[in-house]
Design an enzyme around this catalytic site. Structure first.
Site, mmCIF file in Angstrom:
data_model
loop_
_atom_site.group_PDB
_atom_site.id
_atom_site.type_symbol
_atom_site.label_atom_id
_atom_site.label_comp_id
_atom_site.label_asym_id
_atom_site.label_seq_id
_atom_site.Cartn_x
_atom_site.Cartn_y
_atom_site.Cartn_z
ATOM 1 N N GLY A 15 0.865 -1.238 0.016
ATOM 2 C CA GLY A 15 0.364 0.177 -0.038
ATOM 3 C C GLY A 15 0.415 1.078 0.156
ATOM 4 O O GLY A 15 1.488 1.587 0.527
ATOM 5 N N THR A 16 0.579 1.803 -0.774
ATOM 6 C CA THR A 16 1.582 3.197 -0.937
ATOM 7 C C THR A 16 1.974 3.583 -1.899
ATOM 8 O O THR A 16 2.044 3.171 -3.064
ATOM 9 C CB THR A 16 2.631 3.219 -0.233
ATOM 10 O OG1 THR A 16 2.462 2.876 0.974
ATOM 11 C CG2 THR A 16 3.361 4.902 -0.167
ATOM 12 N N THR A 17 2.152 4.977 -2.487
ATOM 13 C CA THR A 17 3.069 5.310 -3.531
ATOM 14 C C THR A 17 4.249 6.659 -3.013
ATOM 15 O O THR A 17 4.205 7.231 -2.286
ATOM 16 C CB THR A 17 1.790 6.277 -4.855
ATOM 17 O OG1 THR A 17 1.099 4.928 -4.941
ATOM 18 C CG2 THR A 17 3.181 6.997 -5.668
ATOM 19 N N GLY A 146 1.169 1.918 -5.855
ATOM 20 C CA GLY A 146 1.213 2.795 -6.247
ATOM 21 C C GLY A 146 1.923 2.902 -8.023
ATOM 22 O O GLY A 146 1.818 3.340 -9.323
#
Lengths: 236, 243
Positions: A15-17, A146
Site C-alpha cells: 500500500g502506498t506510492t 501505486g
C-alpha cells in the site's frame, strides 16, 4: 539448475506510492498519505517521508510497523555515526545502513524504502531498497503499490537535469496519477526537497491536485449546481 | 533455568529464528561466458526483475574480483551484493599479507563453492547462479557454481535460460583460440536469442573481458533485433484466429 520461482511467488503489492527524484542541485521525495488496514483507511494524512538526519530522509512503503522500526534504528545509528564522524553523514552511508537491516532480516521484513538526501561529496542522491535488501542507486526511484501505474509515466516524462520546480511538479503529478488508480494510495501529496540550502516540506491537499480521466470538479452540494444561474446539463 | 531464554537479540538477524529457504525478489537473468584466445569473455544484461516486472534496467551483474577474476551472477541481486562484500573482504585480507601472491580464479571459485554449498546445507541458500572466470599465469579458468553448490568448470558456461538457449549454440560454434572479435560475435548471438526468447531479458548489456593484462567491462549497449520475416507480418493468413 535454477529454481525459477520468481513468477509463482511474485512479491505482494504494498500500500502506498513513494517517489524519489534527483535534480541538478538536490533531490525531491514525494509520497501519498494513506495508511490502510485491509479496506479501512486507518490514517488519511500519514507522513511517509521520515527524517533520518538533517540531510537524509527516507520514503517508507509496505508494512507501516516494519518501515517505522527500520527507520528508527537507522536514525539511532546515524546519530551516533554523525557524532563520531564529526560531520553530517553521507546519503550513501545512510542507505547502506538501511540495506544492512533490510538484508539481514529479509525473511521477516516487508518494507520497500527509498533513501534520498544531499551531502557535500556527492550532491543529491537517491537509493532504492526494495524487498530483499538490494541496494540500487538511481536517478529516480518509485515504490509501493501505486508505483505499478507509474513505470510508463516515468519512462516518458523523466528527463535528466531538471530544475527544482520541474522535479517537484513531476513528483506531485506522478503521485496524483497513482492515487487516481491505486486504491491503496490516497489523501494528500507530501514532498520534501533536500539540497545544499536545507530541507523544504510541502503539502498538496487532495482537493488541490489535478483532475484526471473521469474525475469531476468537487462541489459543495448538488444544490449549488441546481441553483447556478446558467442551467447546466447534469454531467455523468 | 535460563538456557531456554538464551536468545540473542541483535539487529543483524535473529539467529534463534529458524532460517528457511526464502524466495528471490529482485532477480537478474542469464549470464553467458566463454574462453577465448587471450582469456575469458562474459556477457550479461543489466536487468533486475521484480517478479514479472522489468523493474531495474541498470544493474551491473558482472564485476571484477581482485586482479585475476570476474564474477557474473544471476538470481537474487541482494545476495549477489552480499557475495561481493564477502569477496571484497577475502581479497582485502589476501592483499594484506603483502607477500606477492594473489588469489586466482581457481581459488575464488573454490571459495564461492564452499560458501554456496554450506548455505545450502543450512537450508538458507544464497539464491544465485555464479560464473567465475579469469586468467592467471597464462592459465585460463572458467567455472560455475549454482545455488545448491553444484560446481564445475568448462570452456563455455551459462546460467538460467542461457543453459537452454545459449549452450547449444556454444556447443556447436565454440572452438579453441577464438579471436576477441569472434568471441564477442558468438556471445552477442547468444544474447540476441535470449532477448527474443527470455521474458526476463532486457535490451541493455555489458560484455566483460579478462586477460593476463587485466579487466575491461564494456559500457552498456543494446543489440539490434530482426523482425523482417514475411511470416511475421501476416502470420494468421489462411488460419484466422490462430497465432
Amino acid at each position: 539448475m535454477d529454481l525459477i520461482k520468481a513468477d509463482l511467488n511474485a512479491p505482494h503489492s504494498m500500500g502506498t506510492t513513494i517517489i524519489g527524484v534527483t535534480y541538478n542541485g538536490g533531490v525531491v521525495l514525494g509520497a501519498d498519505s494513506r495508511t490502510s488496514t485491509g479496506v479501512y483507511v486507518a490514517n488519511r494524512a500519514s507522513d511517509k517521508i521520515t527524517q533520518l538526519t538533517d540531510n537524509v530522509y527516507v520514503c517508507r512503503s509496505g508494512s507501516a510497523a516494519d518501515s517505522q522500526i527500520v527507520s528508527d534504528y537507522v536514525r539511532y545509528f546515524l546519530h551516533q555515526h554523525t557524532i563520531q564522524l564529526g560531520q553530517p553523514a553521507t546519503v550513501k552511508v545512510a542507505a547502506n545502513l538501511v540495506r544492512l537491516i533490510a538484508y539481514s532480516n529479509k525473511n521477516m521484513l516487508q518494507t520497500g524504502l527509498i533513501v534520498g538526501g544531499w551531502d557535500k561529496y556527492e550532491g543529491g542522491k537517491i537509493y532504492g531498497i526494495p524487498l530483499g535488501g538490494t541496494i540500487i542507486e538511481q536517478p529516480f526511484a518509485i515504490g509501493g503499490s501505486g508505483s505499478s501505474y507509474l513505470y510508463g509515466f516515468f519512462d516518458q516524462a523523466w528527463k535528466e537535469g531538471m530544475t527544482k520546480d520541474e522535479a517537484e511538479q513531476l513528483v506531485v503529478k506522478a503521485v496524483s496519477l497513482a492515487i487516481a488508480r491505486d486504491g491503496a494510495s490516497g489523501g494528500v501529496v507530501r514532498t520534501v526537497i533536500i539540497n545544499s540550502e536545507g530541507v523544504t516540506r510541502n503539502f498538496y491537499p487532495g482537493d488541490k491536485l489535478p483532475l484526471w480521466h473521469e474525475e469531476l470538479e468537487p462541489q459543495n452540494s448538488l444544490l449549488d449546481i441546481l441553483n447556478s444561474t446558467i442551467p447546466e446539463p447534469m454531467h455523468i | 533455568m535460563d538456557s531456554n531464554q538464551a536468545k540473542q537479540h541483535n539487529l543483524l538477524g535473529s539467529e534463534a529464528a529458524s532460517e528457511r529457504t526464502l524466495y528471490p525478489y529482485v532477480t537478474g537473468s542469464s549470464v553467458v561466458a566463454i574462453k577465448y584466445k587471450d582469456g575469458i569473455l562474459m556477457a550479461a544484461d543489466m536487468g533486475g526483475s521484480y517478479g514479472s516486472t522489468l523493474r531495474y534496467k541498470s544493474v551491473e551483474r558482472v564485476k571484477p574480483i581482485g586482479k585475476h577474476s570476474i564474477l557474473g551472477a544471476s538470481g537474487e541481486i541482494s545476495d549477489f551484493q552480499e557475495i561481493l562484500r564477502s569477496l571484497d573482504e577475502l581479497i582485502l585480507y589476501d592483499n594484506m599479507w603483502d607477500d606477492g601472491n594473489s588469489l586466482g580464479p581457481k581459488e575464488v571459485h573454490s571459495y564461492l563453492t564452499r560458501m554456496m554449498y554450506n548455505r545450502r546445507n543450512k537450508f538458507n541458500p544464497l539464491w544465485n547462479s555464479l560464473i567465475l572466470g579469469g586468467v592467471k599465469n597464462g592459465q585460463k579458468y572458467l567455472g560455475m557454481v549454482s545455488m545448491i553448490g553444484v560446481n564445475f568448470e568448462d570452456n563455455h558456461v551459462a546460467t538460467g535460460f542461457g543453459n537452454h538457449l545459449a549452450r547449444p549454440i556454444l556447443r556447436d560454434e565454440w572452438h579453441e583460440n577464438l579471436s576477441f572479435e569472434d568471441g564477442v560475435k558468438l556471445l552477442e548471438k547468444c544474447m540476441r536469442v535470449l532477448l527474443y526468447r527470455d521474458r526476463s531479458a532486457v535490451n541493455k548489456l555489458q560484455i566483460a573481458k579478462i586477460t593476463e593484462e587485466g579487466v575491461t567491462i564494456s559500457q552498456p549497449y543494446a543489440l539490434k533485433t530482426f523482425w523482417g520475416f514475411a511470416a511475421f507480418e501476416n502470420p494468421t493468413v489462411g488460419a484466422e484466429g490462430s497465432w
